[in-house]
Write a protein that holds these residues in place. Structure first.
Motif, PDB file in Angstrom:
ATOM      1  N   GLY A 146       0.818  -0.877   0.004  1.00  0.00           N
ATOM      2  CA  GLY A 146       0.064   0.154   0.187  1.00  0.00           C
ATOM      3  C   GLY A 146       0.811   1.408   0.224  1.00  0.00           C
ATOM      4  O   GLY A 146       2.014   1.475   0.349  1.00  0.00           O
TER       5      GLY A 146
ATOM      6  N   ALA B  55      -5.029  -1.506   3.636  1.00  0.00           N
ATOM      7  CA  ALA B  55      -5.568  -1.788   2.317  1.00  0.00           C
ATOM      8  C   ALA B  55      -6.299  -3.036   2.402  1.00  0.00           C
ATOM      9  O   ALA B  55      -5.537  -4.030   3.169  1.00  0.00           O
TER      10      ALA B  55
ATOM     11  N   ALA C 270      -7.687  -4.115  -2.828  1.00  0.00           N
ATOM     12  CA  ALA C 270      -6.952  -2.837  -3.199  1.00  0.00           C
ATOM     13  C   ALA C 270      -5.593  -3.055  -3.455  1.00  0.00           C
ATOM     14  O   ALA C 270      -4.956  -2.368  -4.187  1.00  0.00           O
TER      15      ALA C 270
ATOM     16  N   THR D 263      -5.451  -4.198  -6.977  1.00  0.00           N
ATOM     17  CA  THR D 263      -5.326  -3.211  -7.700  1.00  0.00           C
ATOM     18  C   THR D 263      -4.102  -2.167  -7.892  1.00  0.00           C
ATOM     19  O   THR D 263      -3.759  -1.764  -8.953  1.00  0.00           O
ATOM     20  N   GLY D 264      -3.606  -2.156  -6.889  1.00  0.00           N
ATOM     21  CA  GLY D 264      -2.278  -1.259  -6.641  1.00  0.00           C
ATOM     22  C   GLY D 264      -1.188  -1.878  -7.390  1.00  0.00           C
ATOM     23  O   GLY D 264      -0.354  -1.079  -7.938  1.00  0.00           O
TER      24      GLY D 264
END
Length: 402
Positions: A76, A112, A116, A119-120
């Motif tokens: 994150g 996160a 997420a 996605t990151g």
């Protein structure tokens, strides 16, 4: 079962035949069912394969797909502020002791959820794929709780569902001591690193176990205890070692048969000898050396003389190596560490596969191995490490499929 042949390619087989790159100047490569069926001079293509559908690659260079064998793709947040601090003179240790570094990413990673994190990570993975990467290692190490470390590995495994790429997952809970265990590193090892390894292993999420053996992380004695635990589970080991100081971590890991020891700027002759004897790959990470503005390079000449295989990786991470270009990593390995262009390419193919324990499946163009290939619009393998900011990838094949 799908069958096809690449014809009239300059094949850098990365075997030890035909010179340094195993180069077949006018070659053919037959693929069947996602694997390489035959490799050799185009004029020698057997009749059985000559009837298969053919693609003329018009003299382009064909290499094994690149392998990024050391990354921290899943995390994150970012640490751009630390970049500014280092430009003002702060060291890696200064940043870590001020509450930055790995612990800063820990906070963002814990916040996160798994989706997420996927996605990151995808834009970073896409950058690697766009430069010919077909296999990537992804470490945990930013959650620093059992649940968050496992969350990271689950996110890493999900990347295979999102993109055509092979992902190897590494348990790196022994990356840093989180604030809640600040003066209780051994308790953290028991409560999180060892206990979490058992859970992640039972969930089928662990391909290897890694640890940061350094003064700001864990001692050789602490890491050795973890590695003994991993080996009781028959899980391969690797180590972040000798990056900031010589703690003897590479020697300790090599004597336990480690797949790789990574960084190695402060590696000594005893460590080199242990790695040579143990068959441990040296993974060079020029992105971190560059970002941290280090001045002591790894002892490449001594490693080379000892016959230690030299792999190269991006070390893609939010702090010390925010690098998502394998081609630039190859160039840096040459310019900063004085590898030859051949060694840099071997370091991201044959030796990288060995660093992941996958040398029987990938890393060279040989019959029986996966048809994970990169086709480049260049004339010679040295061009891949020579250019800066230029991507000559023409096609990438994963299991024989573009």
């Amino acid at each position: 079962m799908s069958q096809s042949v690449l014809i009239h390619g300059a094949l850098a087989t990365m075997t030890h035949d035909h010179g340094p790159d195993g180069l077949v100047p006018d070659g053919a490569l037959a693929m069947e069912g996602g694997r390489i069926a035959w490799v050799g001079p185009a004029d020698d293509l057997p009749r059985a394969y000559a009837a298969w559908p053919q693609e003329d690659v018009e003299g382009r260079l064909v290499t094994p797909g690149l392998i990024d064998c050391h990354t921290h793709l899943v995390h994150g947040g970012h640490r751009a502020r630390e970049f500014e601090l280092r430009l003002k003179g702060a060291s890696y240790a200064d940043v870590a002791q001020a509450g930055g570094g790995i612990v800063a990413t820990m906070t963002a990673t814990r916040a996160a959820d798994e989706a997420a994190l996927v996605t990151g990570a995808l834009p970073r993975l896409d950058a690697l794929i766009a430069e010919g990467v077909t296999a990537v290692e992804v470490k945990s190490g930013y959650g620093l709780t059992v649940a968050d470390e496992i969350k990271m590995l689950r996110a890493a495994r999900r990347l295979e569902n999102e993109r055509p790429v092979r992902v190897s997952t590494t348990w790196l809970a022994a990356h840093a001591v989180p604030p809640e265990y600040r003066t209780r590193a051994d308790a953290y090892l028991d409560d999180v690193v060892h206990a979490g390894l058992d859970q992640a292993y039972d969930a089928g999420l662990v391909d290897a176990v890694d640890a940061f053996c350094e003064t700001i992380a864990f001692s050789p004695t602490q890491v050795a205890r973890l590695f003994d635990h991993a080996q009781d589970l028959m899980v391969p080991i690797k180590v972040h070692a000798e990056q900031l100081s010589n703690q003897g971590g590479a020697m300790m890991a090599a004597r336990r048969g480690a797949l790789s020891a990574d960084h190695l700027e402060h590696l000594d002759t005893e460590g080199i000898a242990a790695m040579a004897a143990g068959g441990t790959v040296a993974v060079l990470l020029p992105g971190a050396y560059y970002t941290l503005r280090d001045s002591q390079p790894p002892p490449v000449e001594a490693l080379r003389a000892a016959g230690v295989p030299l792999a190269v990786a991006t070390d893609c991470n939010p702090g010390s190596s925010p690098l998502t270009s394998p081609l630039l990593a190859m160039n840096m390995a040459c310019t900063l560490f004085r590898l030859t262009p051949h060694e840099a390419l071997a370091g991201m193919t044959r030796c990288a596969a060995r660093a992941l324990g996958l040398q029987d499946r990938m890393g060279t163009l040989e019959a029986g191995k996966r048809a994970d290939l990169a086709v480049w619009s260049v004339e010679h393998p040295a061009e891949l490490a020579y250019r800066l900011g230029f991507n000559p990838l023409h096609r990438r094949l994963f299991g024989g499929v573009a």
